[in-house]
Design an enzyme around this catalytic site. Sequence first.
Site, PDB file in Angstrom:
ATOM      1  N   ARG A  31      11.389  -1.382   0.693  1.00  0.00           N
ATOM      2  CA  ARG A  31      11.194  -1.293   2.159  1.00  0.00           C
ATOM      3  C   ARG A  31       9.755  -0.910   2.488  1.00  0.00           C
ATOM      4  NH1 ARG A  31      16.749   1.166   1.562  1.00  0.00           N
ATOM      5  NH2 ARG A  31      15.533   2.679   0.387  1.00  0.00           N
ATOM      6  N   ILE A  32       9.296   0.211   1.915  1.00  0.00           N
ATOM      7  CA  ILE A  32       7.945   0.691   2.251  1.00  0.00           C
ATOM      8  C   ILE A  32       6.887  -0.225   1.621  1.00  0.00           C
ATOM      9  CG2 ILE A  32       6.347   2.641   2.111  1.00  0.00           C
ATOM     10  CD1 ILE A  32       8.869   4.480   1.971  1.00  0.00           C
ATOM     11  N   HIS A  69       1.360  15.567   0.906  1.00  0.00           N
ATOM     12  CA  HIS A  69       2.672  14.900   1.077  1.00  0.00           C
ATOM     13  C   HIS A  69       3.030  14.749   2.566  1.00  0.00           C
ATOM     14  CE1 HIS A  69       6.784  14.149  -1.046  1.00  0.00           C
ATOM     15  NE2 HIS A  69       6.679  13.420   0.054  1.00  0.00           N
ATOM     16  N   VAL A  70       2.203  13.981   3.264  1.00  0.00           N
ATOM     17  CA  VAL A  70       2.395  13.810   4.714  1.00  0.00           C
ATOM     18  C   VAL A  70       2.808  12.385   5.080  1.00  0.00           C
ATOM     19  CG1 VAL A  70       0.850  15.688   5.406  1.00  0.00           C
ATOM     20  CG2 VAL A  70      -0.115  13.403   5.039  1.00  0.00           C
ATOM     21  N   GLY A  71       3.277  11.619   4.093  1.00  0.00           N
ATOM     22  CA  GLY A  71       3.614  10.215   4.338  1.00  0.00           C
ATOM     23  C   GLY A  71       4.447   9.988   5.586  1.00  0.00           C
ATOM     24  N   GLU A 102       4.249  19.572  -7.019  1.00  0.00           N
ATOM     25  CA  GLU A 102       3.939  20.009  -5.645  1.00  0.00           C
ATOM     26  C   GLU A 102       4.525  21.378  -5.350  1.00  0.00           C
ATOM     27  OE1 GLU A 102       5.403  17.007  -2.980  1.00  0.00           O
ATOM     28  OE2 GLU A 102       4.247  15.457  -3.972  1.00  0.00           O
ATOM     29  N   ASP A 113      -0.965  11.189  -2.168  1.00  0.00           N
ATOM     30  CA  ASP A 113      -0.193  11.946  -1.178  1.00  0.00           C
ATOM     31  C   ASP A 113       0.860  12.805  -1.879  1.00  0.00           C
ATOM     32  OD1 ASP A 113       0.661  12.568   1.560  1.00  0.00           O
ATOM     33  OD2 ASP A 113       2.441  11.360   1.135  1.00  0.00           O
ATOM     34  N   ILE A 147       1.728   6.903  -3.004  1.00  0.00           N
ATOM     35  CA  ILE A 147       2.466   7.330  -1.810  1.00  0.00           C
ATOM     36  C   ILE A 147       3.956   7.481  -2.184  1.00  0.00           C
ATOM     37  CG2 ILE A 147       2.929   4.990  -0.943  1.00  0.00           C
ATOM     38  CD1 ILE A 147       1.758   7.786   1.380  1.00  0.00           C
ATOM     39  N   GLY A 148       4.265   7.240  -3.475  1.00  0.00           N
ATOM     40  CA  GLY A 148       5.675   7.266  -3.911  1.00  0.00           C
ATOM     41  C   GLY A 148       6.117   8.647  -4.348  1.00  0.00           C
ATOM     42  N   ARG A 149       6.006   8.927  -5.658  1.00  0.00           N
ATOM     43  CA  ARG A 149       6.333  10.249  -6.197  1.00  0.00           C
ATOM     44  C   ARG A 149       5.297  10.632  -7.244  1.00  0.00           C
ATOM     45  NH1 ARG A 149       8.828  11.336  -2.490  1.00  0.00           N
ATOM     46  NH2 ARG A 149      10.986  11.957  -2.269  1.00  0.00           N
ATOM     47  N   LEU A 153       8.055  -2.933  -4.673  1.00  0.00           N
ATOM     48  CA  LEU A 153       7.998  -3.720  -3.427  1.00  0.00           C
ATOM     49  C   LEU A 153       9.358  -3.657  -2.722  1.00  0.00           C
ATOM     50  CD1 LEU A 153       5.888  -5.579  -1.919  1.00  0.00           C
ATOM     51  CD2 LEU A 153       7.195  -7.500  -2.859  1.00  0.00           C
TER      52      LEU A 153
HETATM   53  P1  NAP Z   1      13.206   1.108  -1.872  1.00  0.00           P
HETATM   54  O1  NAP Z   1      13.361   0.181  -0.711  1.00  0.00           O
HETATM   55  O2  NAP Z   1      14.409   1.434  -2.688  1.00  0.00           O
HETATM   56  O3  NAP Z   1      12.079   0.494  -2.811  1.00  0.00           O
HETATM   57  C1  NAP Z   1      11.819   0.977  -4.087  1.00  0.00           C
HETATM   58  C2  NAP Z   1      11.224  -0.141  -4.925  1.00  0.00           C
HETATM   59  O4  NAP Z   1      10.923   0.369  -6.211  1.00  0.00           O
HETATM   60  C3  NAP Z   1      12.136  -1.327  -5.088  1.00  0.00           C
HETATM   61  O5  NAP Z   1      11.433  -2.482  -4.725  1.00  0.00           O
HETATM   62  C4  NAP Z   1      12.482  -1.369  -6.562  1.00  0.00           C
HETATM   63  O6  NAP Z   1      12.429  -2.713  -7.005  1.00  0.00           O
HETATM   64  C5  NAP Z   1      11.392  -0.536  -7.215  1.00  0.00           C
HETATM   65  N1  NAP Z   1      11.922   0.231  -8.337  1.00  0.00           N
HETATM   66  C6  NAP Z   1      12.947   1.087  -8.314  1.00  0.00           C
HETATM   67  N2  NAP Z   1      13.162   1.609  -9.544  1.00  0.00           N
HETATM   68  C7  NAP Z   1      12.243   1.047 -10.334  1.00  0.00           C
HETATM   69  C8  NAP Z   1      11.965   1.163 -11.713  1.00  0.00           C
HETATM   70  N3  NAP Z   1      12.670   1.969 -12.514  1.00  0.00           N
HETATM   71  N4  NAP Z   1      10.947   0.441 -12.216  1.00  0.00           N
HETATM   72  C9  NAP Z   1      10.243  -0.365 -11.420  1.00  0.00           C
HETATM   73  N5  NAP Z   1      10.466  -0.533 -10.096  1.00  0.00           N
HETATM   74  C10 NAP Z   1      11.459   0.168  -9.569  1.00  0.00           C
HETATM   75  O7  NAP Z   1      12.617   2.505  -1.403  1.00  0.00           O
HETATM   76  P2  NAP Z   1      11.591   2.806  -0.204  1.00  0.00           P
HETATM   77  O8  NAP Z   1      12.332   3.117   1.021  1.00  0.00           O
HETATM   78  O9  NAP Z   1      10.574   1.706  -0.173  1.00  0.00           O
HETATM   79  O10 NAP Z   1      10.937   4.174  -0.768  1.00  0.00           O
HETATM   80  C11 NAP Z   1      10.235   4.155  -1.982  1.00  0.00           C
HETATM   81  C12 NAP Z   1       9.847   5.553  -2.412  1.00  0.00           C
HETATM   82  O11 NAP Z   1       8.778   6.037  -1.630  1.00  0.00           O
HETATM   83  C13 NAP Z   1      10.918   6.633  -2.269  1.00  0.00           C
HETATM   84  O12 NAP Z   1      11.843   6.608  -3.327  1.00  0.00           O
HETATM   85  C14 NAP Z   1      10.111   7.917  -2.231  1.00  0.00           C
HETATM   86  O13 NAP Z   1       9.972   8.448  -3.546  1.00  0.00           O
HETATM   87  C15 NAP Z   1       8.748   7.461  -1.729  1.00  0.00           C
HETATM   88  N6  NAP Z   1       8.440   8.027  -0.397  1.00  0.00           N
HETATM   89  C16 NAP Z   1       7.368   8.846  -0.251  1.00  0.00           C
HETATM   90  C17 NAP Z   1       7.055   9.364   0.993  1.00  0.00           C
HETATM   91  C18 NAP Z   1       5.878  10.248   1.199  1.00  0.00           C
HETATM   92  O14 NAP Z   1       5.893  11.042   2.127  1.00  0.00           O
HETATM   93  N7  NAP Z   1       4.839  10.154   0.389  1.00  0.00           N
HETATM   94  C19 NAP Z   1       7.863   9.055   2.091  1.00  0.00           C
HETATM   95  C20 NAP Z   1       8.933   8.218   1.900  1.00  0.00           C
HETATM   96  C21 NAP Z   1       9.210   7.687   0.651  1.00  0.00           C
HETATM   97  P3  NAP Z   1      13.429  -3.242  -8.149  1.00  0.00           P
HETATM   98  O15 NAP Z   1      14.813  -2.879  -7.663  1.00  0.00           O
HETATM   99  O16 NAP Z   1      13.171  -4.697  -8.228  1.00  0.00           O
HETATM  100  O17 NAP Z   1      13.028  -2.523  -9.377  1.00  0.00           O
HETATM  101  C1  8YV Z   2       9.720  13.670   2.906  1.00  0.00           C
HETATM  102  C2  8YV Z   2       9.646  11.729   1.261  1.00  0.00           C
HETATM  103  O1  8YV Z   2       8.577  14.385   3.209  1.00  0.00           O
HETATM  104  O2  8YV Z   2      11.378  10.477   2.240  1.00  0.00           O
HETATM  105  C3  8YV Z   2      10.815  10.831   1.198  1.00  0.00           C
HETATM  106  O3  8YV Z   2      11.180  10.424   0.083  1.00  0.00           O
HETATM  107  O4  8YV Z   2       8.994  11.962   0.299  1.00  0.00           O
HETATM  108  C4  8YV Z   2       9.222  12.305   2.555  1.00  0.00           C
HETATM  109  O5  8YV Z   2       9.511  11.487   3.629  1.00  0.00           O
HETATM  110  C5  8YV Z   2      10.475  14.458   1.929  1.00  0.00           C
HETATM  111  O6  8YV Z   2      11.561  13.789   1.418  1.00  0.00           O
HETATM  112  C6  8YV Z   2      10.956  15.739   2.598  1.00  0.00           C
HETATM  113  O7  8YV Z   2      11.649  16.484   1.734  1.00  0.00           O
END
Ligand code: NAP
Ligand code: 8YV
Length: 316
Positions: free
Chosen positions: A154-155, A279-281, A261, A256, A230-232, A152
């Site tokens: 930013r996203i 992976h179009v998030g 990948e 996603d 939508i994470g990893r 929980l």
């Molecule tokens: P963020 O603000 O850092 O949020 C990550 C959350 O995960 C935090 O609330 C954190 O809470 C929790 N977390 C971190 N490490 C953890 C662990 N070891 N065990 C349990 N919880 C954990 O990051 P964000 O900006 O929301 O982005 C999150 C992720 O989304 C990115 O890292 C990326 O992998 C993924 N993403 C995917 C796409 C896509 O295209 N599909 C696009 C953008 C991002 P605590 O600190 O309380 O543990």
């Molecule tokens: C991108 C993402 O597609 O921001 C991330 O963590 O997974 C996506 O927004 C990717 O990082 C591009 O390499």
Amino acid sequence: MTIELLMPRPMLPIVQEQLDARYTVHRLYEAEDPDAMLAEIGPKVRGIAMAFGPVNTALLSKLPNAEIVSSFGVGYDHINTDDCLAAQVMVTHTPDVLTEEVADTALGLMLMTVREFGQAERWLRQGNWEAKGPYPLTQATLQGRTLGIFGLGRIGKAIAKRAEAFGMRIHYHGRSKQDDIAYPYHASLTGLATACDTLMVVAPGGTATHHAVNADVLEALGPTGIVINIGRGTVIDEAALIAALENGKIYGAGLDVFEAEPHVPPALLVLPRVTVLPHVGSASQATRNAMGQLVVDNLNAWFETGKAVTPVPEMN
Ligand code: NAP
Ligand code: 8YV
């Protein structure tokens, strides 16, 4: 003397044009022999602009004067931050500018998965509506569902806001309880899965979360359970997910991101209640441009002021 940068793979035009105007950019992907290129220009490189890795001691040892890795994307699990700290290399990423876009995608993916919109559209396009009749009623509905958010941040919070508007109850799991958050907190992922029927994975990748969503978590989610990632990809044990879907331990999945990948296991693709996206998030032009601008801004700020705009937390 312009500052020299390394670009291991192509980046968006908005990034390339601005960097070319100000720096000497060495494009590793254009080299006939990348190792020879690195040996020749490595000592001159002061910054790296990149989308994905890996960045570790093996690379940094060839770039002894590197000061900064400016990475495109908020997730930076491809970068070994310990190695970067040891080499005194700053690491930056692109948070916030993609949050709302990714949350929109997550909601779209969840709706597609629960209500089988992709399958229903294929039914129409294949002529089945006219030939065979209506698409079968979906056995799942979003109404009455409880969403468990793993990560929980930013996203995750932007997803929660949207899911609340759809009438869902929200629970969450992370490493710690957030004092200003009213949603029920679960100290374990299995606890979260037990309390929910829809699991939204939006935690970062890396060793700490590798295969955190395993067979036990999926079993706890139960036979009406739906997993959205939508994470990893690495956060879910993909083999366990496929087995859980095949054996009816859970109901469906919307993905996603994937473990290896762009490879997606064929076994996933033949399952009826799985929705997959490539992976179009964050993949709108506007959001990707904003991410690219932050890559440039971080490099410019670093070389102008010695401070980065959006360093990864490990650098603070
Ligand atoms: P963020 O603000 O850092 O949020 C990550 C959350 O995960 C935090 O609330 C954190 O809470 C929790 N977390 C971190 N490490 C953890 C662990 N070891 N065990 C349990 N919880 C954990 O990051 P964000 O900006 O929301 O982005 C999150 C992720 O989304 C990115 O890292 C990326 O992998 C993924 N993403 C995917 C796409 C896509 O295209 N599909 C696009 C953008 C991002 P605590 O600190 O309380 O543990
Ligand atoms: C991108 C993402 O597609 O921001 C991330 O963590 O997974 C996506 O927004 C990717 O990082 C591009 O390499």
